[in-house]
Design a protein around this motif. Structure first.
Motif, PDB file in Angstrom:
ATOM      1  N   LEU A  17       0.825  -1.308  -0.091  1.00  0.00           N
ATOM      2  CA  LEU A  17      -0.125   0.124  -0.125  1.00  0.00           C
ATOM      3  C   LEU A  17       0.850   1.201   0.036  1.00  0.00           C
ATOM      4  O   LEU A  17       1.796   1.346   0.568  1.00  0.00           O
ATOM      5  CB  LEU A  17      -0.921   0.014   1.363  1.00  0.00           C
ATOM      6  CG  LEU A  17      -1.821  -0.983   1.397  1.00  0.00           C
ATOM      7  CD1 LEU A  17      -2.794  -0.685   2.588  1.00  0.00           C
ATOM      8  CD2 LEU A  17      -2.974  -1.081   0.105  1.00  0.00           C
ATOM      9  N   LEU A  18       0.722   2.076  -0.787  1.00  0.00           N
ATOM     10  CA  LEU A  18       0.998   3.551  -0.674  1.00  0.00           C
ATOM     11  C   LEU A  18       0.269   4.413   0.282  1.00  0.00           C
ATOM     12  O   LEU A  18      -1.036   4.420  -0.166  1.00  0.00           O
ATOM     13  CB  LEU A  18       0.959   4.310  -2.024  1.00  0.00           C
ATOM     14  CG  LEU A  18       1.669   5.599  -2.311  1.00  0.00           C
ATOM     15  CD1 LEU A  18       3.006   5.742  -1.950  1.00  0.00           C
ATOM     16  CD2 LEU A  18       1.408   6.104  -3.665  1.00  0.00           C
ATOM     17  N   LEU A  19       0.929   4.758   1.261  1.00  0.00           N
ATOM     18  CA  LEU A  19       0.120   5.707   2.357  1.00  0.00           C
ATOM     19  C   LEU A  19       0.478   7.424   1.989  1.00  0.00           C
ATOM     20  O   LEU A  19       1.388   7.761   1.779  1.00  0.00           O
ATOM     21  CB  LEU A  19       0.698   5.256   3.572  1.00  0.00           C
ATOM     22  CG  LEU A  19       0.544   3.918   3.838  1.00  0.00           C
ATOM     23  CD1 LEU A  19       1.130   3.615   5.349  1.00  0.00           C
ATOM     24  CD2 LEU A  19      -0.968   3.443   4.117  1.00  0.00           C
ATOM     25  N   VAL A  20      -0.647   8.025   2.092  1.00  0.00           N
ATOM     26  CA  VAL A  20      -0.689   9.354   1.662  1.00  0.00           C
ATOM     27  C   VAL A  20      -1.241  10.305   2.716  1.00  0.00           C
ATOM     28  O   VAL A  20      -2.471   9.859   3.456  1.00  0.00           O
ATOM     29  CB  VAL A  20      -1.532   9.738   0.506  1.00  0.00           C
ATOM     30  CG1 VAL A  20      -1.362  11.105   0.121  1.00  0.00           C
ATOM     31  CG2 VAL A  20      -0.894   8.884  -0.649  1.00  0.00           C
ATOM     32  N   GLU A  21      -0.217  10.858   3.631  1.00  0.00           N
ATOM     33  CA  GLU A  21      -0.946  11.666   4.725  1.00  0.00           C
ATOM     34  C   GLU A  21      -2.148  12.745   4.265  1.00  0.00           C
ATOM     35  O   GLU A  21      -2.087  13.370   3.277  1.00  0.00           O
ATOM     36  CB  GLU A  21       0.267  12.519   5.387  1.00  0.00           C
ATOM     37  CG  GLU A  21      -0.272  13.165   6.639  1.00  0.00           C
ATOM     38  CD  GLU A  21       0.818  13.728   7.501  1.00  0.00           C
ATOM     39  OE1 GLU A  21       0.501  14.291   8.545  1.00  0.00           O
ATOM     40  OE2 GLU A  21       1.936  13.645   7.112  1.00  0.00           O
ATOM     41  N   LEU A  22      -3.071  12.631   5.191  1.00  0.00           N
ATOM     42  CA  LEU A  22      -4.365  13.442   4.973  1.00  0.00           C
ATOM     43  C   LEU A  22      -4.728  14.449   5.730  1.00  0.00           C
ATOM     44  O   LEU A  22      -4.199  14.280   6.895  1.00  0.00           O
ATOM     45  CB  LEU A  22      -5.523  12.317   4.858  1.00  0.00           C
ATOM     46  CG  LEU A  22      -5.673  11.370   3.957  1.00  0.00           C
ATOM     47  CD1 LEU A  22      -6.936  10.584   4.113  1.00  0.00           C
ATOM     48  CD2 LEU A  22      -5.719  11.962   2.664  1.00  0.00           C
ATOM     49  N   ASP A  23      -5.193  15.588   5.451  1.00  0.00           N
ATOM     50  CA  ASP A  23      -5.237  16.759   6.384  1.00  0.00           C
ATOM     51  C   ASP A  23      -6.436  16.362   7.366  1.00  0.00           C
ATOM     52  O   ASP A  23      -7.594  15.951   6.487  1.00  0.00           O
ATOM     53  CB  ASP A  23      -5.556  17.927   5.688  1.00  0.00           C
ATOM     54  CG  ASP A  23      -5.986  18.956   6.629  1.00  0.00           C
ATOM     55  OD1 ASP A  23      -5.793  19.141   7.970  1.00  0.00           O
ATOM     56  OD2 ASP A  23      -5.869  20.327   6.331  1.00  0.00           O
ATOM     57  N   PRO A  24      -6.360  15.994   8.578  1.00  0.00           N
ATOM     58  CA  PRO A  24      -7.849  15.687   9.337  1.00  0.00           C
ATOM     59  C   PRO A  24      -8.891  16.401   8.984  1.00  0.00           C
ATOM     60  O   PRO A  24     -10.143  16.035   9.240  1.00  0.00           O
ATOM     61  CB  PRO A  24      -7.264  15.942  10.862  1.00  0.00           C
ATOM     62  CG  PRO A  24      -6.005  16.037  10.755  1.00  0.00           C
ATOM     63  CD  PRO A  24      -5.426  16.584   9.531  1.00  0.00           C
ATOM     64  N   VAL A  25      -8.820  17.681   8.712  1.00  0.00           N
ATOM     65  CA  VAL A  25      -9.894  18.766   8.387  1.00  0.00           C
ATOM     66  C   VAL A  25     -10.759  17.849   7.250  1.00  0.00           C
ATOM     67  O   VAL A  25     -12.052  18.217   7.346  1.00  0.00           O
ATOM     68  CB  VAL A  25      -9.461  19.928   8.135  1.00  0.00           C
ATOM     69  CG1 VAL A  25     -10.603  20.809   7.802  1.00  0.00           C
ATOM     70  CG2 VAL A  25      -8.698  20.808   9.454  1.00  0.00           C
ATOM     71  N   THR A  26     -10.353  17.435   6.333  1.00  0.00           N
ATOM     72  CA  THR A  26     -10.690  16.782   5.208  1.00  0.00           C
ATOM     73  C   THR A  26     -11.622  15.630   5.575  1.00  0.00           C
ATOM     74  O   THR A  26     -12.462  14.949   4.714  1.00  0.00           O
ATOM     75  CB  THR A  26      -9.920  16.718   3.957  1.00  0.00           C
ATOM     76  OG1 THR A  26      -8.911  15.664   4.228  1.00  0.00           O
ATOM     77  CG2 THR A  26      -9.129  18.012   3.663  1.00  0.00           C
ATOM     78  N   PRO A  92      -7.756   3.596  -4.855  1.00  0.00           N
ATOM     79  CA  PRO A  92      -8.057   3.487  -3.406  1.00  0.00           C
ATOM     80  C   PRO A  92      -8.320   2.019  -2.762  1.00  0.00           C
ATOM     81  O   PRO A  92      -8.892   1.303  -3.376  1.00  0.00           O
ATOM     82  CB  PRO A  92      -9.149   4.212  -3.180  1.00  0.00           C
ATOM     83  CG  PRO A  92      -9.516   5.034  -4.462  1.00  0.00           C
ATOM     84  CD  PRO A  92      -9.100   4.161  -5.474  1.00  0.00           C
ATOM     85  N   ALA A  93      -7.322   1.848  -1.577  1.00  0.00           N
ATOM     86  CA  ALA A  93      -7.619   0.723  -0.878  1.00  0.00           C
ATOM     87  C   ALA A  93      -8.686   0.476  -0.146  1.00  0.00           C
ATOM     88  O   ALA A  93      -8.850  -0.754   0.367  1.00  0.00           O
ATOM     89  CB  ALA A  93      -6.260   0.325  -0.370  1.00  0.00           C
TER      90      ALA A  93
END
Length: 96
Positions: A17-26, A92-93
């Protein structure tokens, strides 16, 4: 809290899996407080095999969509970061 029985699984052929950091606000309804983002009643449902790529200490937890969770994601309780997961081909996984 409901405990789930661990069953043996064959994970040797599991895709990376490729992990991409997300902004918690989104991804979560909550409020920003200084350097952190606070949200109530968010429940993780299980541990993943992946460890946090940011702190490399926390094992990621799966957070499915809920009343105040807009997007299913992975969460590190150690450093409180959110991540999206993609297969190597970019799909998307996690279910939307």
């Amino acid at each position: 809290m409901k405990l789930m029985k661990r069953t043996p699984e064959l994970r040797g052929n599991a895709p990376s899996l490729l992990l991409v950091e997300l902004d918690p606000v989104t991804v979560i309804d909550g409020e920003r407080c200084d350097d952190t983002y606070l949200a109530s009643d968010v429940a993780a449902v299980g541990s993943m095999r992946e460890f946090c790529p940011a702190c490399r200490q926390g094992q990621l937890q799966l957070v499915p969509r809920q009343d105040n969770v807009r997007v299913a994601h992975l969460f590190c309780f150690h450093c409180t970061r959110c991540f999206g997961a993609l297969f190597e081909d970019g799909t998307p996984a996690l279910c939307e």
